[in-house]
Design an enzyme around this catalytic site. Structure first.
Site, PDB file in Angstrom:
ATOM      1  N   TYR A 265       0.834  -1.208   0.000  1.00 43.96           N
ATOM      2  CA  TYR A 265       0.000   0.000   0.000  1.00 43.96           C
ATOM      3  C   TYR A 265       0.869   1.258   0.000  1.00 43.96           C
ATOM      4  O   TYR A 265       0.660   2.163  -0.816  1.00 43.96           O
ATOM      5  CB  TYR A 265      -0.908  -0.010   1.225  1.00 43.96           C
ATOM      6  N   GLU A 283       2.359  14.446 -20.574  1.00 43.86           N
ATOM      7  CA  GLU A 283       1.110  14.449 -21.343  1.00 43.86           C
ATOM      8  C   GLU A 283       0.235  15.659 -21.046  1.00 43.86           C
ATOM      9  O   GLU A 283      -0.886  15.756 -21.568  1.00 43.86           O
ATOM     10  CB  GLU A 283       0.320  13.165 -21.052  1.00 43.86           C
ATOM     11  N   HIS A 301     -16.360   0.027   7.365  1.00 39.89           N
ATOM     12  CA  HIS A 301     -16.550  -1.409   7.565  1.00 39.89           C
ATOM     13  C   HIS A 301     -16.429  -1.719   9.051  1.00 39.89           C
ATOM     14  O   HIS A 301     -15.498  -1.261   9.715  1.00 39.89           O
ATOM     15  CB  HIS A 301     -15.511  -2.211   6.795  1.00 39.89           C
TER      16      HIS A 301
END
Length: 450
Positions: A265, A283, A301
């Site tokens: 992570y 870009e 949760h």
């Protein structure tokens, strides 16, 4: 179309129930007519034998013919069968009523009132991970402001229940999709929030976590480049690792173990930031990067392993509140509505470098356990310590000077107020017994934004 289908099912069910009751009524009436006919035939037989009606009534019980006794027994049996049929019919009706209640509960009878925006001001906004904890609250605010919102989620940690109150709304669209695979849609803005964020979830499948934060981010940045959309990348305070600097400013490079259990992570988000600024430079993609610190609130949760959800669930059930390590680790907890306000302010700003979004009020884990215990009425839990978690950061507090200066943002919800809302939410979760009880939590402040 779903409403019409449910209405047709409800009508058909009612017709079946009425037909069943009519059948039972006719059956009872038929049995009664049958008994009357038998009585008349017995009376005629008695007349033939020369017995008057009065004489027949005066006959002793021992003279009652065996046929009459048999008839009475048959009548009793028929009556018992009728009672059983009525009980079965009643049970069936109750089952049908429950099914109707479930079907009606799946679709809200009324959507929250949203602001109307003309085509010049209305944006088409893509939210990856929009059915998750933070994403669903962001979706609520965007919908209330009148924008068209496309939610993309693979439901690894997200839940449809978090956004079901928008199902069927003309400004809302849900796509079940994993962003590790390319996605082709039109959008003006992209909020890229897709990724498991709690340690048990992202350590459950570390390879998938890395793919989501690398390949998934590449796909979203590529989409932003193709359609010319502005994109906000949700990074994390975990990019600082176990920090050597306190509080952590955006200029701090971090202290991360690249091969530890949390690396999937931590490093995944660090790569996501690198990708964002590479696309911005090469870009010309317009990017925003938010480094999100510990966040809590409704729709978390119950078993995600985070400090807030763990402590609240244990306190509500009078279980032992477990503090991992010595309890001296510090955290700064930001309420979810404050975080969403920060993300929106960052997207609307012209600031292009990473920004810390979090609450600078710091507490030790041990203090936090006591605060939650005192705020849950009648809690009889005790606080105990457990084994320390590997690579668990010892100090965590954001420096939000840049957010205050460039975004004019700072947290507004106090810890006590935010905890009370979160505790109320988890109480409701624990009280759920059927799917029918499916009201989705929406913050009252969000409803009033428009």
């Amino acid at each position: 179309m779903i409403r019409q289908s449910l209405k047709f099912r409800k009508t058909l069910t009612i017709i079946c129930i009425v037909a069943l009751l009519i059948f039972i009524f006719l059956k009872l009436k038929q049995d009664k007519v049958y008994d009357i006919q038998i009585a008349k035939e017995d009376q005629k037989s008695d007349d033939v034998q020369g017995l008057s009606y009065r004489d027949f009534n005066r006959q002793p019980k021992k003279d009652i013919p065996k046929e009459e006794s048999i008839r009475k027994m048959e009548t009793k049996i028929v009556g018992d069968n009728t009672k059983q049929e009525l009980q079965e019919a009643k049970a069936r009706i109750e089952q049908l009523e429950k099914k109707l209640a479930v079907l009606e509960g799946r679709i809200p009878q009324k959507y929250p009132e949203v602001k109307y925006l003309g085509y010049k001001h209305r944006k088409r906004i893509l939210v990856t991970g929009g059915a998750g904890f933070v994403g669903s609250h962001l979706v609520d605010v965007l919908m209330m402001r009148g924008h068209e919102v496309i939610v993309v989620d693979n439901f690894f940690t997200g839940r449809k229940r978090n956004v079901e109150h928008w199902f069927g709304h003309r400004n809302f669209e849900m796509i079940h999709h994993d962003i590790v695979n390319p996605l082709y849609v039109e959008a003006d803005e992209i909020y890229h929030l897709a990724s498991p964020a709690s340690p048990p979830h992202y350590m459950q499948n570390p390879v998938k976590t890395i793919k989501t934060n690398t390949l998934g981010t590449i796909n979203m940045l590529g989409l932003a480049r193709r359609v010319g959309a502005k994109i906000l990348i949700a990074s994390t305070s975990e990019v600082y690792g176990d920090p050597m600097v306190h509080p952590q400013p955006e200029s701090y490079w971090g202290h991360v173990n690249p091969i530890g259990p949390r690396a999937c992570y931590d490093e995944g988000k660090r790569v996501a930031e690198t990708l964002a600024y590479s696309y911005a430079k090469q870009e010309k993609v317009v990017v925003r990067v938010a480094r999100i610190f510990n966040t809590y609130g409704p729709r978390m949760h119950a078993s995600d392993g985070r400090v807030v959800s763990n402590f609240i669930m244990q306190a509500l059930q009078n279980l032992t509140i477990t503090v991992y390590g010595n309890g001296k680790q510090t955290r700064s907890f930001c309420y979810v509505s404050d975080l969403v306000d920060g993300l929106l302010a960052l997207m609307d700003s012209s600031y292009t470098l990473p920004v810390n979004i979090g609450n600078p009020v710091e507490h030790t884990i041990e203090e936090f356990a006591v605060i939650i215990k005192d705020q849950v009425p009648g809690c009889r839990s005790t606080v105990a310590t457990g084994a320390a978690v590997e690579d668990d950061p010892q100090r965590r507090r954001p420096d939000i000077a840049i957010a205050e200066k460039h975004l004019h943002w700072s947290p507004k919800i106090s810890l006590q107020e935010g905890l009370q809302r979160t505790i109320d939410y988890f109480k409701e979760e624990l009280s759920r017994t059927t799917f029918y009880n499916n009201q989705t939590y929406m913050d009252a402040n969000v409803k009033l934004l428009h």
